[in-house]
Design a protein around this motif. Structure first.
Motif, PDB file in Angstrom:
ATOM      1  N   GLU A  56      20.071  33.892  11.679  1.00 17.29           N
ATOM      2  CA  GLU A  56      18.894  33.280  12.617  1.00 17.29           C
ATOM      3  C   GLU A  56      18.014  33.267  11.660  1.00 17.29           C
ATOM      4  OE1 GLU A  56      19.745  29.808  12.797  1.00 17.29           O
ATOM      5  OE2 GLU A  56      21.442  30.033  14.158  1.00 17.29           O
ATOM      6  N   VAL A  57      17.760  34.430  11.827  1.00 18.31           N
ATOM      7  CA  VAL A  57      16.588  35.493  11.381  1.00 18.31           C
ATOM      8  C   VAL A  57      16.610  35.683   9.952  1.00 18.31           C
ATOM      9  CG1 VAL A  57      15.591  37.710  10.985  1.00 18.31           C
ATOM     10  CG2 VAL A  57      16.865  37.367  13.468  1.00 18.31           C
ATOM     11  N   ARG A  81      16.482  27.647  16.889  1.00 25.82           N
ATOM     12  CA  ARG A  81      17.862  28.181  17.771  1.00 25.82           C
ATOM     13  C   ARG A  81      18.147  29.219  17.993  1.00 25.82           C
ATOM     14  NH1 ARG A  81      19.858  25.537  12.375  1.00 25.82           N
ATOM     15  NH2 ARG A  81      19.232  27.200  11.401  1.00 25.82           N
ATOM     16  N   LEU A  82      17.579  30.526  17.319  1.00 30.45           N
ATOM     17  CA  LEU A  82      17.456  32.175  17.596  1.00 30.45           C
ATOM     18  C   LEU A  82      17.046  32.255  19.384  1.00 30.45           C
ATOM     19  CD1 LEU A  82      17.282  34.626  16.989  1.00 30.45           C
ATOM     20  CD2 LEU A  82      15.260  34.985  15.974  1.00 30.45           C
ATOM     21  N   ARG A  83      15.634  30.958  19.172  1.00 28.40           N
ATOM     22  CA  ARG A  83      15.496  31.630  21.147  1.00 28.40           C
ATOM     23  C   ARG A  83      15.710  30.495  21.721  1.00 28.40           C
ATOM     24  NH1 ARG A  83      12.413  27.661  24.365  1.00 28.40           N
ATOM     25  NH2 ARG A  83      10.914  28.543  25.726  1.00 28.40           N
ATOM     26  N   ALA A 133      21.250  34.127  26.381  1.00 25.62           N
ATOM     27  CA  ALA A 133      21.659  35.675  26.955  1.00 25.62           C
ATOM     28  C   ALA A 133      20.496  36.413  28.147  1.00 25.62           C
ATOM     29  CB  ALA A 133      21.249  36.596  25.964  1.00 25.62           C
ATOM     30  N   LEU A 134      19.840  35.770  29.295  1.00 26.49           N
ATOM     31  CA  LEU A 134      18.929  35.936  29.999  1.00 26.49           C
ATOM     32  C   LEU A 134      19.898  36.872  30.448  1.00 26.49           C
ATOM     33  CD1 LEU A 134      16.234  33.704  30.322  1.00 26.49           C
ATOM     34  CD2 LEU A 134      15.992  35.811  30.183  1.00 26.49           C
ATOM     35  N   PRO A 135      20.859  36.540  31.646  1.00 25.99           N
ATOM     36  CA  PRO A 135      21.454  36.884  32.354  1.00 25.99           C
ATOM     37  C   PRO A 135      22.232  38.501  31.894  1.00 25.99           C
ATOM     38  CG  PRO A 135      22.229  34.035  32.280  1.00 25.99           C
ATOM     39  CD  PRO A 135      21.391  34.999  31.059  1.00 25.99           C
ATOM     40  N   LEU A 136      22.130  38.610  30.602  1.00 21.94           N
ATOM     41  CA  LEU A 136      22.367  40.114  30.348  1.00 21.94           C
ATOM     42  C   LEU A 136      21.658  40.955  30.561  1.00 21.94           C
ATOM     43  CD1 LEU A 136      24.499  39.114  27.242  1.00 21.94           C
ATOM     44  CD2 LEU A 136      25.578  38.861  29.546  1.00 21.94           C
ATOM     45  N   ASP A 180       8.526  31.715  19.373  1.00 29.45           N
ATOM     46  CA  ASP A 180       7.840  32.085  20.950  1.00 29.45           C
ATOM     47  C   ASP A 180       9.184  31.738  22.305  1.00 29.45           C
ATOM     48  OD1 ASP A 180       6.278  32.824  23.489  1.00 29.45           O
ATOM     49  OD2 ASP A 180       5.053  30.816  22.743  1.00 29.45           O
ATOM     50  N   LEU A 181       8.463  33.006  22.762  1.00 35.76           N
ATOM     51  CA  LEU A 181       9.551  32.796  24.242  1.00 35.76           C
ATOM     52  C   LEU A 181       9.412  31.961  25.107  1.00 35.76           C
ATOM     53  CD1 LEU A 181      11.746  36.267  23.993  1.00 35.76           C
ATOM     54  CD2 LEU A 181      12.795  34.227  23.136  1.00 35.76           C
ATOM     55  N   GLY A 182       8.342  32.004  25.971  1.00 37.75           N
ATOM     56  CA  GLY A 182       7.693  31.673  26.462  1.00 37.75           C
ATOM     57  C   GLY A 182       7.550  32.594  27.530  1.00 37.75           C
TER      58      GLY A 182
END
Length: 207
Positions: free
Chosen positions: A113-114, A130-132, A138-141, A173-175
């Motif tokens: 994606e990058v 898609r990258l976002r 993966a937030l739990p990781l 932007d992940l917000g």
């Protein structure tokens, strides 16, 4: 030590100015506090000495005296074993396997994606989305421990951190939801080792 051509020092790294896999390797070297020659490579015109060393002309390529290594995972694991302090992988096999698998997932899911975003054009917007989504899934990781899946910095962090560093430059932007990821990044970016790992081009990716 940064040089435009290889000198006679024992350790040299052929690297591009802004490639994530090259940044990953430079971050391993910086975390280990290892001095080396940084040989800058234009991907469009790889130097002849690199082609003599590596039949694929790929970067990163590491030269340690008479040994030449390529493939980022091979290079990074060699450096972790060659310079064992501080260790960048846990001792137990289960934790090591989890980190290796996470690294493979990042290489297969995030990095394409990058590349699509960097190429520009109409596909870039979908790749940003898609990258976002990959990162937020993966937030739990990121929440599981101080570093990515591990209480101490690991080889996997050396890949994750360069991706997080590039997010503003990539227009991702992940917000508010992504704050744990941004906080993770800031913990790593504040270290002297991280600053040493970057090229001027990478430093310019953030104001």
């Amino acid at each position: 030590m940064v040089q435009s051509a290889r000198s006679r020092t024992a350790l040299a790294l052929y690297t591009t100015a802004d490639g994530i896999q090259c940044h990953r390797t430079r971050l391993v070297l910086a975390a280990k506090g290892v001095s080396y020659d940084r040989v800058m490579v234009d991907p469009a015109k790889p130097p002849e000495d690199l082609l003599d060393l590596n039949p694929y002309g790929s970067t990163p390529t590491l030269v340690d005296r008479d040994l030449t290594l390529y493939n980022t995972a091979v290079v990074c694991e060699y450096l972790d074993e060659r310079y064992p302090h501080p260790p960048l992988m846990p001792i137990d096999p289960l934790s090591r396997a989890r980190l290796r698998l996470a690294t493979v997932r990042i290489e297969l899911d995030w990095l394409p994606e990058v590349d699509t975003i960097k190429a520009g054009g109409k596909p870039a917007d979908a790749a940003r989305k898609r990258l976002r989504e990959h990162l937020l899934s993966a937030l739990p990781l990121f929440k599981a421990s101080r570093f990515f899946l591990n209480p101490e910095m690991s080889l996997t962090d050396c890949l994750v951190a360069p991706v997080v560093w590039r997010l503003p430059w990539l227009g991702v932007d992940l917000g508010r939801e992504g704050k744990p990821i941004l906080d993770y990044g800031e913990r790593l970016f504040a270290s002297q080792g991280y600053a040493r790992s970057m090229t001027s081009e990478e430093k310019a990716m953030r104001p």
